[in-house]
Scaffold this motif. Structure first.
Motif, short mmCIF file in Angstrom:
data_model
loop_
_atom_site.label_atom_id
_atom_site.label_comp_id
_atom_site.label_asym_id
_atom_site.label_seq_id
_atom_site.Cartn_x
_atom_site.Cartn_y
_atom_site.Cartn_z
N PHE A 6 -5.69 -2.48 -5.61
CA PHE A 6 -6.07 -1.40 -4.46
C PHE A 6 -6.99 -0.49 -5.36
CE2 PHE A 6 -1.69 -2.89 -3.54
CZ PHE A 6 -1.70 -2.81 -2.22
N LEU A 32 -2.57 -8.03 -6.16
CA LEU A 32 -3.15 -7.30 -5.18
C LEU A 32 -3.77 -5.97 -5.81
CD1 LEU A 32 -0.12 -6.95 -3.09
CD2 LEU A 32 -1.57 -8.62 -3.02
N ASP A 90 0.76 -1.17 -0.02
CA ASP A 90 0.06 -0.13 -0.11
C ASP A 90 0.90 1.28 0.09
OD1 ASP A 90 -2.37 1.90 0.36
OD2 ASP A 90 -2.13 1.71 2.51
N VAL A 133 -7.98 -3.33 -0.56
CA VAL A 133 -7.16 -4.33 -1.32
C VAL A 133 -7.85 -5.56 -1.41
CG1 VAL A 133 -5.56 -5.10 0.65
CG2 VAL A 133 -4.70 -5.00 -1.85
#
Length: 201
Positions: free
Chosen positions: A187, A185, A83, A97
């Motif tokens: 976001f 991942l 992040d 996420v």
């Protein structure tokens, strides 16, 4: 149907115009750190399987999923670090996420756009890839239906503007090639909700 070829390393802007902007940054995360994140997430995340209706029958979703709020005090260290890296690269503070675990080439995600009612209209979606390289296909919804293919390498960052979700679909197709496992991942900045948002997407 037009098609853009695969992009060489260093070509960051895949498309930029009124239909949206997509950028790709290889090696945002160095190889050793990306590998360490992959190993820890594979072992420590409580992966879940899902089922969905397709052609009037319920089928298994061909990948495992997980999801987290980024303000979770118990967020795993790789997710906190990822992040921070994405925030530094994009200048955006994300709120969630979503993780996808592709175990082999049979796992995939069909062409789709994100659920627009859950996203902030002025914020992008950022995707970090870990593990094995998999190809993403980004396809325009309207003619001329040009297609972008990009091989998402471990440690890379793909950023799609909100507008791309209106005008393009994206997906990870199945492959007969021998490929290892991959974790993505994704976001996102979600709109305020009643707490029931699906963080697994």
């Amino acid at each position: 149907m037009g098609q853009l070829g695969l992009f060489e390393r260093g070509d960051d802007v895949l498309t930029d115009g009124p239909l949206g902007r997509v950028t790709y940054t290889p090696e945002l995360i160095d190889a050793a750190r990306a590998a360490a994140w992959f190993d820890e997430l594979r072992e420590r995340v409580e992966w879940r399987s899902e089922r969905r209706m397709m052609y009037e029958r319920e089928v298994d979703v061909p990948r495992l999923v997980a999801g987290f709020r980024l303000d979770d005090a118990n967020l795993l260290a790789p997710l906190r670090e990822a992040d921070a890296a994405v925030r530094a690269a994009t200048g955006v503070t994300f709120s969630s996420v979503g993780l996808n675990f592709y175990r082999d080439g049979r796992d995939s995600v069909a062409p789709h756009n994100d659920h627009l009612n859950e996203l902030r209209k002025d914020k992008p979606i950022a995707l970090i890839s870990l593990g094995s390289t998999r190809r993403m296909t980004i396809r325009a919804k309207a003619p001329p239906r040009r297609v972008l293919h990009v091989d998402l390498e471990p440690g890379s960052l793909l950023v799609m503007s909100y507008e791309t979700q209106l005008h393009y679909d994206h997906g990870i197709p199945k492959t007969d090639e021998s490929v290892g496992p991959r974790i993505s991942l994704a976001f996102r900045v979600r709109v305020p909700s009643d707490g029931r948002a699906n963080f697994y997407r």
